[in-house]
Motif scaffolding. Structure first.
Motif, short mmCIF file in Angstrom:
data_model
loop_
_atom_site.label_atom_id
_atom_site.label_comp_id
_atom_site.label_asym_id
_atom_site.label_seq_id
_atom_site.Cartn_x
_atom_site.Cartn_y
_atom_site.Cartn_z
N ALA A 1 33.06 -112.08 1.31
CA ALA A 1 32.34 -113.28 1.52
C ALA A 1 31.08 -113.08 2.53
CB ALA A 1 33.42 -114.23 2.39
N ASP A 2 30.87 -111.79 2.99
CA ASP A 2 29.81 -111.61 3.95
C ASP A 2 28.58 -110.86 3.12
OD1 ASP A 2 31.10 -112.77 6.05
OD2 ASP A 2 32.08 -110.65 6.44
N LEU A 3 28.72 -110.63 1.85
CA LEU A 3 27.82 -109.97 1.09
C LEU A 3 26.40 -110.51 1.29
CD1 LEU A 3 29.58 -109.57 -2.60
CD2 LEU A 3 29.27 -107.87 -0.60
N ARG A 4 25.19 -109.84 1.36
CA ARG A 4 24.04 -110.30 1.81
C ARG A 4 23.45 -110.77 0.52
NH1 ARG A 4 19.19 -106.37 3.28
NH2 ARG A 4 17.26 -107.98 2.85
N ASN A 5 22.94 -111.75 0.40
CA ASN A 5 22.12 -112.50 -0.76
C ASN A 5 23.02 -113.08 -1.89
OD1 ASN A 5 20.00 -111.49 0.43
ND2 ASN A 5 19.25 -110.07 -0.95
N LEU A 6 24.23 -113.67 -1.15
CA LEU A 6 25.03 -114.16 -1.97
C LEU A 6 24.58 -115.45 -2.58
CD1 LEU A 6 27.91 -113.87 -3.22
CD2 LEU A 6 28.76 -115.06 -1.22
N VAL A 7 24.58 -115.59 -3.87
CA VAL A 7 23.90 -116.81 -4.67
C VAL A 7 24.91 -117.92 -4.56
CG1 VAL A 7 23.24 -117.72 -6.91
CG2 VAL A 7 22.46 -115.43 -6.29
N ASP A 8 24.31 -119.06 -4.07
CA ASP A 8 24.78 -120.44 -3.99
C ASP A 8 24.81 -121.08 -5.50
OD1 ASP A 8 25.46 -122.99 -4.06
OD2 ASP A 8 25.29 -123.12 -1.82
N TYR A 9 25.73 -120.96 -6.34
CA TYR A 9 25.47 -121.54 -7.60
C TYR A 9 25.07 -123.07 -7.73
CZ TYR A 9 27.64 -117.45 -9.65
OH TYR A 9 28.03 -115.78 -9.80
N LYS A 10 25.42 -123.85 -6.77
CA LYS A 10 25.20 -125.32 -6.74
C LYS A 10 23.59 -125.36 -6.51
CE LYS A 10 29.41 -127.25 -5.25
NZ LYS A 10 30.15 -126.00 -5.58
N LYS A 11 23.15 -124.61 -5.55
CA LYS A 11 21.41 -124.46 -5.26
C LYS A 11 20.69 -123.66 -6.47
CE LYS A 11 22.14 -124.89 -0.33
NZ LYS A 11 21.89 -124.11 1.01
N ARG A 12 21.54 -122.82 -7.07
CA ARG A 12 20.88 -121.90 -8.29
C ARG A 12 19.94 -120.77 -7.57
NH1 ARG A 12 24.06 -123.58 -12.04
NH2 ARG A 12 22.74 -123.00 -13.85
N TYR A 13 20.43 -120.27 -6.34
CA TYR A 13 19.59 -119.31 -5.62
C TYR A 13 20.38 -118.96 -4.68
CZ TYR A 13 17.82 -122.59 -2.26
OH TYR A 13 17.48 -123.64 -1.33
N ALA B 1 8.13 -121.46 -14.55
CA ALA B 1 8.40 -122.79 -14.99
C ALA B 1 8.29 -123.75 -13.71
CB ALA B 1 9.72 -123.01 -15.63
N THR B 2 7.86 -123.41 -12.64
CA THR B 2 7.66 -124.33 -11.42
C THR B 2 6.32 -124.82 -11.71
OG1 THR B 2 6.56 -122.62 -9.97
CG2 THR B 2 9.16 -122.97 -9.63
N PRO C 1 11.74 -120.31 -6.02
CA PRO C 1 12.63 -119.99 -7.10
C PRO C 1 12.58 -121.09 -8.31
CG PRO C 1 13.85 -120.74 -5.44
CD PRO C 1 12.56 -120.58 -5.04
N LEU C 2 13.21 -120.98 -9.53
CA LEU C 2 13.40 -121.94 -10.57
C LEU C 2 14.76 -122.67 -10.41
CD1 LEU C 2 12.05 -123.65 -12.70
CD2 LEU C 2 13.24 -121.96 -14.27
N THR C 3 14.70 -123.84 -9.88
CA THR C 3 15.97 -124.56 -9.99
C THR C 3 15.46 -126.12 -10.53
OG1 THR C 3 15.32 -125.94 -7.56
CG2 THR C 3 16.39 -123.73 -7.56
N GLY C 4 16.49 -126.86 -10.51
CA GLY C 4 16.43 -128.30 -11.03
C GLY C 4 15.24 -129.16 -10.50
N GLU C 5 14.97 -128.80 -9.09
CA GLU C 5 14.22 -129.40 -8.29
C GLU C 5 12.81 -128.93 -8.18
OE1 GLU C 5 15.97 -129.16 -4.25
OE2 GLU C 5 17.54 -130.53 -4.50
#
Length: 319
Positions: free
Chosen positions: A307-319, A231-232, A201-205
């Motif tokens: 809170a148990d939703l599948r594929n819940l995005v972690d905004y800090k990780k950006r995915y 953009a990776t 995925p595209l993240t800052g890292e």
């Protein structure tokens, strides 16, 4: 009353399944110009995305609480604004694993067996074979970003008796791989691989993670496949690596700039396969899997287990 706005085109059977899953909700189907702005303001749940989600549903006073993306990649969405509004975002990770993995393997075969060159030659009636051909059998594939799609690529690769290196941020085990490297060992994987499949995925890292130095450590006989995010990869470095013969070829479904400009040098390269970002395209089966995912998440949401939703995005990780 909960309002659900489904912006994706669903079959009549799929629409009925949504109604049965949320019998007490007000459900609006269809991405149409005549869909009133009020529907976006009232929607608590939105399946899919269009510009009015940002311009209306993310504004003060709107009721949006959860967006189920129709796509695995969510880097184009306004993640900061979604986080600021406290809106949950779930992506379609895993839904497109079969179609994307098939595209990746098709590119591997098309390049190594000279099929890409043969298709080009067919247009002009040129009877010519590449100087060298390769076999996937017995080769090594490095899968960078070894999630659900990576597992599918690995499963298919094993059918070709390939050695599979999985490169994962966690370094955690993956049964389908022969060995797993943490991302700190990416260069080691690149040195060993005959095929490098990027599914990151595209993240800052990960932005421009593949650059000149990375292509320099790859085998000159290796092929680079990108079905992750454009953009990776630093595109100009990839073009240079191909021009200088630092790698044997590339299969690309994603690009830094989309659509890829008609005058871009990648179009004319004989050792490159290009597809228009359709590896995860909406096949009938992908659509079925997406609706199944949405219905499963909808049941959790309506029963108070958001809170148990599948594929819940972690905004800090950006995915």
């Amino acid at each position: 009353m909960t309002t659900i706005l489904c912006l994706q085109e669903l079959t009549s059977e799929q629409q009925e399944a949504v109604r049965q899953a949320a019998p007490e909700a007000s459900i609006i189907f269809g991405r149409k110009p005549e869909t009133e702005d009020q529907a976006f303001r009232e929607a608590e749940i939105i399946l899919g995305w269009d510009a009015r989600v940002k311009s209306i549903a993310l504004q003060e006073g709107a009721k949006l609480r959860w967006v189920q993306s129709w796509s695995s990649g969510i880097d184009s969405l306004p993640l900061d604004l979604l986080e600021e509004r406290g809106i949950m975002l779930t992506d379609a990770s895993g839904v497109h694993a079969r179609s994307v993995s098939e595209t990746a393997v098709a590119m591997m075969l098309g390049l190594s067996r000279g099929i890409a060159a043969a298709v080009r030659n067919q247009r002009t009636g040129l009877w010519e074979s590449p100087d060298t051909l390769a076999e996937m059998n017995g080769g090594t594939v490095a899968i960078v970003g070894a999630g659900e799609i990576g597992r599918e690529v690995a499963r298919i690769a094993r059918a070709f008796d390939m050695r599979v290196i999985a490169v994962r941020r966690s370094g955690g085990p993956m049964p389908e791989a022969d060995v797993v490297y943490e991302t700190s060992r990416l260069d080691d994987a690149l040195r060993e691989a005959d095929y490098v499949v990027n599914i990151l995925p595209l993240t800052g890292e990960t932005q421009h993670l593949f650059h000149a130095e990375r292509f320099a450590v790859m085998k000159r006989t290796a092929y680079f496949i990108n079905v992750g995010r454009g953009a990776t990869v630093r595109t100009e470095d990839l073009v240079e690596a191909l021009n200088k013969g630092m790698i044997a070829g590339a299969g690309l479904d994603v690009f830094e700039q989309e659509p890829l400009p008609a005058d871009h040098p990648l179009w004319a390269m004989p050792n490159v396969i290009l597809t228009p970002h359709n590896a995860g395209g909406l096949t009938v089966r992908n659509g079925e899997r997406l609706v199944k995912l949405f219905l499963s998440n909808l049941e959790l949401y309506l029963s108070g287990h958001a809170a148990d939703l599948r594929n819940l995005v972690d905004y800090k990780k950006r995915y």
